[in-house]
Design an enzyme around this catalytic site. Structure first.
Site, short mmCIF file in Angstrom:
data_model
loop_
_atom_site.label_atom_id
_atom_site.label_comp_id
_atom_site.label_asym_id
_atom_site.label_seq_id
_atom_site.Cartn_x
_atom_site.Cartn_y
_atom_site.Cartn_z
N HIS A 17 1.16 -10.83 8.57
CA HIS A 17 1.24 -11.83 7.50
C HIS A 17 0.22 -12.95 7.75
CE1 HIS A 17 5.73 -10.64 7.12
NE2 HIS A 17 5.18 -10.27 5.98
N LYS A 41 20.09 -8.78 -1.29
CA LYS A 41 19.38 -8.06 -0.24
C LYS A 41 19.80 -8.59 1.12
CE LYS A 41 14.63 -6.90 0.84
NZ LYS A 41 13.22 -7.13 0.60
N ARG A 90 -1.13 -2.26 3.42
CA ARG A 90 -1.25 -1.54 4.68
C ARG A 90 -1.56 -0.07 4.40
NH1 ARG A 90 4.27 -4.01 6.63
NH2 ARG A 90 4.41 -3.88 4.38
N SER A 128 7.90 -6.47 9.44
CA SER A 128 9.05 -7.24 9.92
C SER A 128 10.13 -6.30 10.44
CB SER A 128 9.61 -8.10 8.79
OG SER A 128 8.62 -8.98 8.33
P1 ADP Z 1 8.19 -7.97 0.67
O1 ADP Z 1 9.63 -7.65 0.99
O2 ADP Z 1 8.03 -8.81 -0.56
O3 ADP Z 1 7.29 -6.78 0.67
P2 ADP Z 1 7.05 -8.66 3.27
O4 ADP Z 1 7.31 -9.90 4.06
O5 ADP Z 1 7.46 -7.37 3.84
O6 ADP Z 1 7.73 -8.94 1.85
O7 ADP Z 1 5.50 -8.58 2.92
C1 ADP Z 1 4.84 -9.58 2.19
C2 ADP Z 1 3.42 -9.11 1.90
O8 ADP Z 1 2.68 -9.07 3.13
C3 ADP Z 1 3.34 -7.70 1.31
O9 ADP Z 1 2.30 -7.66 0.36
C4 ADP Z 1 3.01 -6.83 2.50
O10 ADP Z 1 2.31 -5.66 2.12
C5 ADP Z 1 2.13 -7.78 3.30
N1 ADP Z 1 2.14 -7.44 4.73
C6 ADP Z 1 3.21 -7.33 5.55
N2 ADP Z 1 2.82 -6.98 6.80
C7 ADP Z 1 1.47 -6.86 6.75
C8 ADP Z 1 0.47 -6.49 7.72
N3 ADP Z 1 0.79 -6.15 8.95
N4 ADP Z 1 -0.83 -6.49 7.32
C9 ADP Z 1 -1.14 -6.80 6.05
N5 ADP Z 1 -0.26 -7.13 5.08
C10 ADP Z 1 1.04 -7.17 5.43
#
Ligand code: ADP
Length: 155
Positions: A17, A41, A90, A128
């Site tokens: 992130h 959720k 990703r 996460s």
């Molecule tokens: P959500 O539940 O809305 O997908 P996340 O916190 O899982 O929330 O992800 C938020 C955004 O960050 C998403 O667009 C996800 O693809 C991106 N993201 C999460 N981890 C990574 C990573 N390791 N590299 C690039 N983008 C990421």
């Protein structure tokens, strides 16, 4: 002034992130990280805990704010004068979900556009949920998340 929202669960925030954020701040004058609040959720951390961990991790960015919201992201964006939503990509599996999300957002408000950053090769496996799985198996994840998350996990 170009303002963008970076919405997500951030449950917890990871170095993946943060990598997306570090690139987004070069494109936008201000970025608001928006923590999702969805009572239906299950999250590992409360909205307050997630916001706290993020705030500590981004304290050196003068143009980044952190907030949480339980409504539609596009509505929040409109209300706060943001023009774009930032997301990360990703794997191909992310694409399908993000494409659907972008289409739904467009239906709600086509004036708010989405901007996608590709995950860096060395960060593309970080999620996460992987962080929580590794942590629960006793693996040290300090190379994958900011120290604010490590502190909270240790608690
Ligand atoms: P959500 O539940 O809305 O997908 P996340 O916190 O899982 O929330 O992800 C938020 C955004 O960050 C998403 O667009 C996800 O693809 C991106 N993201 C999460 N981890 C990574 C990573 N390791 N590299 C690039 N983008 C990421």
């Amino acid at each position: 002034m170009k303002k963008a929202i970076y919405p997500g669960s951030f449950d917890p925030i990871t170095n993946g992130h943060l990598d997306i954020l570090s690139r987004a701040v070069k494109v936008f004058d201000e970025v608001i990280i928006l923590v999702a609040v969805n009572p239906n959720k299950h999250f590992n951390f409360s909205p307050k805990e997630r916001v706290e961990m993020i705030k500590e991790a981004v304290k050196d960015y003068p143009n980044v704010k952190v907030d949480y919201y339980d409504g539609l992201t596009v509505e929040y964006a409109k209300k706060h004068g943001a023009t774009h939503l930032i997301r990360g990509l990703r794997a191909v599996s992310d694409f399908e979900y993000e494409f659907q999300l972008a289409s739904a957002n467009e239906y709600v408000d086509s004036t708010i556009d989405m901007v996608f950053f590709m995950a860096r090769g060395d960060k593309s496996f970080i999620s996460s949920s992987a962080i929580m799985e590794l942590t629960n198996s006793g693996v040290d994840v300090s190379g994958l998340v900011p120290s604010s998350v490590i502190k909270r996990i240790k608690k």
